[in-house]
Enzyme design. Structure first.
Site, short mmCIF file in Angstrom:
data_model
loop_
_atom_site.label_atom_id
_atom_site.label_comp_id
_atom_site.label_asym_id
_atom_site.label_seq_id
_atom_site.Cartn_x
_atom_site.Cartn_y
_atom_site.Cartn_z
N HIS A 39 11.32 12.69 -18.55
CA HIS A 39 10.04 12.08 -19.81
C HIS A 39 8.96 12.35 -19.34
O HIS A 39 8.89 12.22 -20.52
CB HIS A 39 10.10 10.04 -18.91
CG HIS A 39 9.77 9.76 -18.96
ND1 HIS A 39 9.71 8.38 -20.42
CD2 HIS A 39 8.57 9.10 -18.92
CE1 HIS A 39 8.73 7.69 -21.46
NE2 HIS A 39 7.71 7.98 -19.99
N HIS A 90 9.83 2.85 -24.88
CA HIS A 90 10.25 1.91 -23.98
C HIS A 90 11.33 1.53 -23.69
O HIS A 90 11.82 0.68 -23.96
CB HIS A 90 9.04 1.37 -23.53
CG HIS A 90 8.70 1.50 -22.03
ND1 HIS A 90 8.29 -0.19 -21.40
CD2 HIS A 90 8.31 1.86 -21.26
CE1 HIS A 90 8.03 0.50 -20.00
NE2 HIS A 90 8.02 1.79 -19.78
#
Length: 750
Positions: A39, A90
């Protein structure tokens, strides 16, 4: 092994030991684990993402004030004004805890915009859920929509558009991508750099708690067991009212020139903010971790470093400006702590109660992590999918008026084309008073300068079905559609942000999809002349076995395009308000039904090849649409999902004014049948309803740019009447269309 529990591989741990010349401390291990996560580090995609920079020409950089590498890109829109925008994901947190996952996704992207020195002025959301009828889909939908709306509404930011789609491939991996746009003057740009030995490092905003610990390294990267308790605290908890205060506090700090560098705290928390600030500034930094204000005094040093508690910012402040800085944060009742200072030794050192727990080169943490050259190959199942003998050209066509009518209604009432009002009505679209257009118009439009009317238009698009069939074409199609949507409202496209949602990079199939999509998007951006300013990559969106057709989500490259309007008062809406306006179809229709909504909804089929991308035709169409904003276009709507059929349905329902359409000449000109004319999803096409007496000007514009224009009907009445379809006439009352479109989402979720 402890490193494995933190998401590090054995070879990554060995590299850390080699970099340090010793075993890492627990705090260093925690820091490397989050910063070297997929990420944060883009370790599987970085090698391929370089194409965006390599394929950006000097001409494309002319309007680009800040590009890839900072918190968000910044684009010059003229008159000394600049706009910053970015989209991020997200996804995994929003499956585990839908409300907070979505809410903090909005909060995080807003802070990226604040950190550039801009005032946030609008948000958008790109949502993809599992099958609409699946029993778990409602749980995720209710939480995500409430989270997006609740956080954005509390911040007082209009939500001006986005997407809401459903597909079984997203059942265990919903996509929650959030975009924010902010406005600033050229001279107000701030960067995330820490320079100047002796300058103070200040942490301000909410206190640090136990929420979000390990989020970047675990929850936002690899697959996870949703039932495992240890994963649930990884979801952050947001407080939009704290963020609203933080916005105003930061803007006052910027206005008084009290900040030398600033970084929001999102993924990886303090680990990210300290290492990136120090690395970007080619300096060093020392932090005393015990000075961090805590909500939970039991947190260990590693947990403090990894916590992703929301609504926090880190600033670099000159010592002689510190008192004034603290006065501003006190005025806004924002808790503040001076936790360290910039050094000149090139090291990031962190002490905890007098004990040295971190001593690293910040570049090795923030910017010199592992870069993988993952193996990838065209999937074994790809040829069978694209060569599918039942590709759309062989699917049965409607045989009579009744069947054709039923298929128009079937598409209009399908989950992905039906009215999204149940979702969007939960968002405030007009707060702040600068929204000129918002969903369901083709693009959101916001005013930047009240005096002149200068503003921007933004559209986000993706087509996972097209990208599944051909990732390179699918990514280019996403760009082409967003580009077309921005032009449809009359704005000139300027720049791109993207959020690349794909499966596991350790699966050669998914990695191939990612590489192909990046290549297709980079090439298309170069041809259209719009630079990528930044974005996000979200991987590990899959729960199936590698090597299978269903191993991951439909690959979904979300592309956002930003364009500029000299005066938002001229923006072209997507539906007509008056009777008697001539309707034109711009562009050419081909037999391109593979991957279409028609093939999915009517036949439950996915196969073949997606529509061809003709970027030269897209540019020419955009020139016509932008030129038509000057008094020529009364309304305009792009043709994309659902083809001409759905574009007409959307246009008549927008303001409740019908239309009479005759497609006989079009069918003859393009050599297509009725189903193709109505449902094909060929690109570079748009509907335009012409202002009174402006037919000649539109035809001249189209001719000048080599765009085919066909007059196909007239606005007015209380029905959508389709004639000329092989002697078939389809009559659809607006009341029936509206009921069909409006009832779908409430039936499942209200």
């Amino acid at each position: 092994m402890p490193y494995a529990e933190l998401g590090l591989k054995a070879d990554e741990y060995a590299r850390i030991v080699d970099l340090l010349g010793r075993r890492p401390t627990a705090a260093e291990l925690a820091m490397y684990s989050v910063m070297w996560s997929e990420h944060c580090s883009y370790k599987s995609s970085k090698r391929h993402l370089r194409q965006f920079g390599e394929k950006t020409t000097e001409a494309m950089r002319e309007r680009l004030l800040v590009g890839i590498g900072q918190n968000a890109g910044v684009v010059d829109i003229g008159d000394g004004w600049a706009v910053t925008f970015k989209v991020e994901s997200h996804n995994h947190p929003s499956f585990v805890e839908p409300y907070q996952g979505a809410a903090t996704g909005v909060g995080g992207i807003v802070r990226d915009i604040i950190s550039m020195g801009a005032r946030p002025v609008a948000v958008m959301d790109q949502l993809r859920f599992g099958a609409v009828e699946h029993p778990d889909t409602a749980r995720v939908v209710h939480g995500v929509v409430a989270g997006v709306g609740g956080y954005g509404n509390c911040l007082g930011l209009p939500n001006i558009g986005g997407e809401t789609e459903f597909d079984a491939s997203y059942q265990g991996n919903p996509l929650v991508n959030a975009l924010c746009v902010g406005v600033l003057r050229h001279e107000d740009i701030h960067l995330a750099n820490a320079t100047g030995p002796g300058n103070k490092v200040v942490l301000f905003g909410a206190r640090t708690g136990g929420d979000g610990i390990g989020g970047a390294s675990i929850l936002a990267s690899e697959t996870f067991d949703a039932e495992k308790p240890s994963k649930r605290p990884s979801v952050q908890v947001g407080d939009p009212f704290m963020e609203k205060v933080l916005i105003e506090c930061c803007l006052e700090l910027f206005a008084q020139e009290l900040v030398l560098g600033i970084q929001d705290l999102g993924a990886a928390g303090i680990s990210c903010a300290t290492s990136e600030l120090a690395s970007n500034g080619d300096s060093g930094m020392h932090v005393d971790l015990e000075k961090v204000l805590l909500r939970d005094p039991s947190l260990t040093a590693g947990e403090i470093l990894m916590s992703e508690s929301q609504e926090r910012m880190m600033a670099v402040v000159a010592p002689d400006r510190l008192e004034a800085f603290l006065a501003v944060t006190a005025k806004w009742d924002v808790e503040t702590a001076v936790i360290g200072e910039v050094t000149g030794d090139g090291r990031l050192t962190i002490d905890h109660h007098g004990r040295r727990i971190v001593d690293v080169d910040p570049k090795t943490v923030a910017h010199e992590g592992p870069v993988y050259d993952r193996p990838y190959a065209r999937p074994a199942w790809q040829d069978a999918l694209t060569d599918d003998a039942a590709s759309a050209r062989h699917l049965p066509r409607p045989g009579d008026a009744s069947a054709l009518r039923g298929q128009v209604l079937a598409l209009a009432g399908s989950a992905n084309l039906a009215s999204a009002a149940w979702v969007t009505d939960q968002y405030d679209r007009y707060v702040q008073g600068n929204t000129a257009l918002a969903q369901p118009d083709d693009a959101g439009v916001v005013r930047v300068d009240e005096a002149t009317g200068l503003g921007v238009a933004i559209s986000t698009d993706a087509n996972g079905r097209f990208t599944k069939l051909d990732p390179r074409t699918g990514a280019a199609q996403a760009l082409a559609e967003a580009y077309r949507n921005v032009a449809t409202v009359g704005a000139r496209p300027l720049a791109v942000t993207d959020c690349l949602n794909f499966g596991s990079p350790e699966d050669p199939d998914a990695m191939w999809q990612l590489v192909e999509a990046i290549t297709g998007l980079a090439d298309a951006c170069r041809e259209l002349g719009v630079p990528v300013t930044g974005g996000n990559v979200s991987l590990y969106n899959g729960t199936g076995e590698p090597g299978r057709l269903d191993s991951s989500i439909n690959p979904t490259p979300v592309v956002g395009v930003l364009g500029v309007l000299d005066d938002v008062a001229t923006a072209t809406p997507s539906g007509w308000t008056e009777a008697g306006r001539a309707i034109y179809l711009l562009g050419t229709t081909a037999e391109e039904l593979d991957g279409s909504v028609w093939s999915d909804v009517v036949h439950g089929h996915l196969g073949g090849v997606p529509p061809r991308v003709d970027l030269a035709a897209e540019k020419a169409l955009a020139e016509v649409l932008v030129g038509a904003v000057d008094g020529v276009a009364h309304a305009a709507h792009d043709l994309s999902a659902g083809g001409l059929s759905q574009a007409l349905v959307d246009a008549v329902l927008r303001f409740g004014v019908g239309a009479e359409v005759d497609l006989a000449a079009l069918l003859e000109r393009d050599g297509v049948d009725a189903a193709t004319a109505l449902f094909a999803e060929s690109g570079a096409r748009a509907l335009v309803a012409v202002a009174e007496g402006q037919e000649g000007r539109l035809e001249e514009l189209a001719d000048t740019h080599g765009v085919r224009a066909a007059r196909i009907g007239t606005t007015g009445g209380e029905t959508l009447r389709l004639a000329g379809l092989a002697e078939t006439v389809v009559e659809l009352p607006l009341t029936e269309l509206r009921e069909t479109s409006a009832r779908t989402l409430p039936r499942h979720f209200a």
